[in-house]
Design a protein around this motif. Sequence first.
Motif, PDB file in Angstrom:
ATOM      1  N   SER A 116     -41.447 -20.617  -6.445  1.00  0.00           N
ATOM      2  CA  SER A 116     -40.966 -20.965  -7.785  1.00  0.00           C
ATOM      3  C   SER A 116     -39.684 -20.228  -8.131  1.00  0.00           C
ATOM      4  CB  SER A 116     -42.049 -20.638  -8.831  1.00  0.00           C
ATOM      5  OG  SER A 116     -42.400 -19.266  -8.763  1.00  0.00           O
ATOM      6  N   SER A 117     -39.463 -19.058  -7.524  1.00  0.00           N
ATOM      7  CA  SER A 117     -38.240 -18.305  -7.815  1.00  0.00           C
ATOM      8  C   SER A 117     -37.022 -18.869  -7.093  1.00  0.00           C
ATOM      9  CB  SER A 117     -38.431 -16.840  -7.426  1.00  0.00           C
ATOM     10  OG  SER A 117     -38.731 -16.721  -6.045  1.00  0.00           O
ATOM     11  N   MET A 118     -37.224 -19.855  -6.224  1.00  0.00           N
ATOM     12  CA  MET A 118     -36.123 -20.448  -5.466  1.00  0.00           C
ATOM     13  C   MET A 118     -35.608 -21.728  -6.119  1.00  0.00           C
ATOM     14  SD  MET A 118     -37.520 -19.909  -1.570  1.00  0.00           S
ATOM     15  CE  MET A 118     -36.237 -20.962  -0.904  1.00  0.00           C
ATOM     16  N   THR A 119     -36.073 -22.016  -7.335  1.00  0.00           N
ATOM     17  CA  THR A 119     -35.633 -23.241  -8.007  1.00  0.00           C
ATOM     18  C   THR A 119     -35.337 -22.961  -9.467  1.00  0.00           C
ATOM     19  OG1 THR A 119     -36.253 -25.522  -8.558  1.00  0.00           O
ATOM     20  CG2 THR A 119     -38.006 -23.880  -8.576  1.00  0.00           C
ATOM     21  N   GLY A 120     -34.496 -23.802 -10.051  1.00  0.00           N
ATOM     22  CA  GLY A 120     -34.219 -23.710 -11.478  1.00  0.00           C
ATOM     23  C   GLY A 120     -34.895 -24.817 -12.258  1.00  0.00           C
ATOM     24  N   LEU A 121     -35.742 -25.616 -11.586  1.00  0.00           N
ATOM     25  CA  LEU A 121     -36.428 -26.731 -12.240  1.00  0.00           C
ATOM     26  C   LEU A 121     -37.610 -26.220 -13.057  1.00  0.00           C
ATOM     27  CD1 LEU A 121     -36.470 -29.235  -9.244  1.00  0.00           C
ATOM     28  CD2 LEU A 121     -34.948 -29.283 -11.218  1.00  0.00           C
ATOM     29  N   ASN A 122     -37.800 -26.821 -14.211  1.00  0.00           N
ATOM     30  CA  ASN A 122     -38.943 -26.437 -15.057  1.00  0.00           C
ATOM     31  C   ASN A 122     -40.266 -26.894 -14.448  1.00  0.00           C
ATOM     32  OD1 ASN A 122     -37.282 -25.262 -17.023  1.00  0.00           O
ATOM     33  ND2 ASN A 122     -36.916 -27.248 -18.000  1.00  0.00           N
ATOM     34  N   ILE A 123     -40.244 -28.070 -13.813  1.00  0.00           N
ATOM     35  CA  ILE A 123     -41.446 -28.597 -13.160  1.00  0.00           C
ATOM     36  C   ILE A 123     -41.199 -28.581 -11.659  1.00  0.00           C
ATOM     37  CG2 ILE A 123     -42.997 -30.558 -12.932  1.00  0.00           C
ATOM     38  CD1 ILE A 123     -42.160 -31.434 -15.703  1.00  0.00           C
ATOM     39  N   TYR A 124     -42.038 -27.857 -10.956  1.00  0.00           N
ATOM     40  CA  TYR A 124     -41.864 -27.684  -9.506  1.00  0.00           C
ATOM     41  C   TYR A 124     -43.243 -27.653  -8.877  1.00  0.00           C
ATOM     42  CZ  TYR A 124     -39.843 -25.729  -5.180  1.00  0.00           C
ATOM     43  OH  TYR A 124     -39.428 -25.516  -3.882  1.00  0.00           O
ATOM     44  N   GLN A 125     -43.491 -28.556  -7.950  1.00  0.00           N
ATOM     45  CA  GLN A 125     -44.830 -28.682  -7.388  1.00  0.00           C
ATOM     46  C   GLN A 125     -44.777 -28.671  -5.871  1.00  0.00           C
ATOM     47  OE1 GLN A 125     -47.894 -31.464  -9.146  1.00  0.00           O
ATOM     48  NE2 GLN A 125     -47.501 -32.573  -7.245  1.00  0.00           N
ATOM     49  N   ALA A 126     -45.734 -27.975  -5.251  1.00  0.00           N
ATOM     50  CA  ALA A 126     -45.844 -27.923  -3.792  1.00  0.00           C
ATOM     51  C   ALA A 126     -47.195 -28.494  -3.392  1.00  0.00           C
ATOM     52  CB  ALA A 126     -45.699 -26.491  -3.306  1.00  0.00           C
ATOM     53  N   THR A 127     -47.179 -29.474  -2.494  1.00  0.00           N
ATOM     54  CA  THR A 127     -48.405 -30.153  -2.071  1.00  0.00           C
ATOM     55  C   THR A 127     -48.491 -30.168  -0.553  1.00  0.00           C
ATOM     56  OG1 THR A 127     -48.174 -31.621  -3.993  1.00  0.00           O
ATOM     57  CG2 THR A 127     -49.758 -32.268  -2.299  1.00  0.00           C
ATOM     58  N   ALA A 128     -49.653 -29.840  -0.017  1.00  0.00           N
ATOM     59  CA  ALA A 128     -49.860 -29.868   1.430  1.00  0.00           C
ATOM     60  C   ALA A 128     -49.942 -31.312   1.909  1.00  0.00           C
ATOM     61  CB  ALA A 128     -51.131 -29.112   1.795  1.00  0.00           C
ATOM     62  N   LEU A 129     -49.038 -31.702   2.814  1.00  0.00           N
ATOM     63  CA  LEU A 129     -49.070 -33.050   3.377  1.00  0.00           C
ATOM     64  C   LEU A 129     -50.048 -33.155   4.538  1.00  0.00           C
ATOM     65  CD1 LEU A 129     -45.312 -34.116   3.297  1.00  0.00           C
ATOM     66  CD2 LEU A 129     -47.163 -34.938   1.852  1.00  0.00           C
ATOM     67  N   CYS A 130     -50.494 -32.016   5.034  1.00  0.00           N
ATOM     68  CA  CYS A 130     -51.510 -31.943   6.069  1.00  0.00           C
ATOM     69  C   CYS A 130     -52.157 -30.567   5.921  1.00  0.00           C
ATOM     70  CB  CYS A 130     -50.892 -32.123   7.465  1.00  0.00           C
ATOM     71  SG  CYS A 130     -49.566 -30.967   7.824  1.00  0.00           S
ATOM     72  N   ASP A 131     -53.033 -30.199   6.796  1.00  0.00           N
ATOM     73  CA  ASP A 131     -53.597 -28.855   6.726  1.00  0.00           C
ATOM     74  C   ASP A 131     -52.504 -27.834   7.039  1.00  0.00           C
ATOM     75  OD1 ASP A 131     -56.010 -29.996   6.166  1.00  0.00           O
ATOM     76  OD2 ASP A 131     -56.784 -29.846   8.219  1.00  0.00           O
ATOM     77  N   VAL A 132     -52.295 -26.904   6.115  1.00  0.00           N
ATOM     78  CA  VAL A 132     -51.203 -25.940   6.276  1.00  0.00           C
ATOM     79  C   VAL A 132     -51.729 -24.513   6.250  1.00  0.00           C
ATOM     80  CG1 VAL A 132     -49.520 -27.493   5.222  1.00  0.00           C
ATOM     81  CG2 VAL A 132     -50.705 -25.826   3.803  1.00  0.00           C
ATOM     82  N   GLU A 133     -50.942 -23.619   6.868  1.00  0.00           N
ATOM     83  CA  GLU A 133     -51.201 -22.184   6.836  1.00  0.00           C
ATOM     84  C   GLU A 133     -49.950 -21.495   6.325  1.00  0.00           C
ATOM     85  OE1 GLU A 133     -52.409 -20.918  10.687  1.00  0.00           O
ATOM     86  OE2 GLU A 133     -54.337 -21.966  10.620  1.00  0.00           O
ATOM     87  N   LEU A 134     -50.109 -20.649   5.321  1.00  0.00           N
ATOM     88  CA  LEU A 134     -48.982 -19.995   4.662  1.00  0.00           C
ATOM     89  C   LEU A 134     -49.134 -18.481   4.703  1.00  0.00           C
ATOM     90  CD1 LEU A 134     -48.845 -22.200   1.429  1.00  0.00           C
ATOM     91  CD2 LEU A 134     -47.638 -22.602   3.571  1.00  0.00           C
ATOM     92  N   VAL A 135     -48.002 -17.803   4.637  1.00  0.00           N
ATOM     93  CA  VAL A 135     -47.954 -16.344   4.500  1.00  0.00           C
ATOM     94  C   VAL A 135     -47.090 -16.044   3.285  1.00  0.00           C
ATOM     95  CG1 VAL A 135     -47.159 -14.194   5.542  1.00  0.00           C
ATOM     96  CG2 VAL A 135     -48.231 -15.943   6.961  1.00  0.00           C
TER      97      VAL A 135
END
Length: 387
Positions: A258-277
């Motif tokens: 969220s800190s990498m955007t200036g948009l008020n609405i910002y959404q992240a959705t997994a398009l497949c099974d994902v692994e994040l760090v």
Amino acid sequence: MNIELLSKRTEALHKDLADLYQTASVLAWISPELQPQAFQEILSSAKMAHLAMEELRQQNEELIQTQNLLQAECEHYQDLFELAPDGYLVTNADGIIQKANAAAAKLLNVSKQFLVGKAMINFISLEDHQHFRSELNQLLQSDTAKELVMRLQQRHDEFLNAALRVTVVRNQQGKITHLYWLLRNVTEQQQTESITIQNESDIIQNRQLYKYSKGENICLRPRVIWYVHQGVVKLSTFCETGEEVLIGLAKAGMVFGSSMTGLNIYQATALCDVELVSFSEAEIAASPTLNHSLLLKINRRLQQTECLLFNSGRLHVQERLHHLLQLLKQEIGETVPQGTRLSVRFTHEDIASACCTTRVTITRFLGILEQLGKINFDSQNHIILKD
């Protein structure tokens, strides 16, 4: 005829008119009544010619001054071209080198005189010839600059890895006149990135993996950067009408947050099974290695977002769809016997949001592409692009 010669002849004309006036005044057969009127008209014409001459002289001086300024400007840009730290080449549409700067000659280890008139492909390693021709043909069909990474062959059969950024220049009729080439040696950079990636893998192995299933929304926490270890994440926003707009795809090795955007609405959705760090902004700032590693990932995301932004401005939906599919092929394509398979299944709604059009329109155009044999679908409805 130059201005100085014309000026001398005008002055001579004045003198001849004066002599003629003196001669005519003593001739008895010329009526005295006609002399003043005739000579007045001649003198008036002579004065007009003199004024015109002065105006021409002034215009000539202004033209000389403008020419000198243009000459100085040309020399300035020639110096910028010649003394640029990176290699620059100018070729015609067939890739024949027309101009080269000192840095390009040094990079290829030849003289500038030797470069002019040579085909660009002569300096590409033999195993990259087919790939170079294919990329160049695609480039000539578009108006966007493109960066290619190729092995360049130097003098005495020495090789180096180089990034070639190519820009197409067209005239008003749309015909290609030149290709501009920017050449950079990226051998050391690739070695540095390789070391950085290895260190980054070590860091990831010691961190907690967060797993999200296909279709799940990913929690975007303040001052936290997510690194995609596996899978693909769709990044989107919503316009005033409530329609979703695709603004990026974060695949393995990319970052988002969220800190990498200036948009008020910002959404992240997994398009497949994902692994994040996850990484906090504080620890990124405190670690030069981590800072450098993630900066490279942010740069990849920025390039991708710019491509999506440029594509949304194309006039025709067919063009937007074509270039989107090519971008997806580059970003998440995997080679299969039938062509290139997109590793993630996109709905027609997903593609429509990326193309700024409706689902019905995308369904129709995808059907046309399938009928033409340019795409097909596997058993899981993944798009396969025919090569």
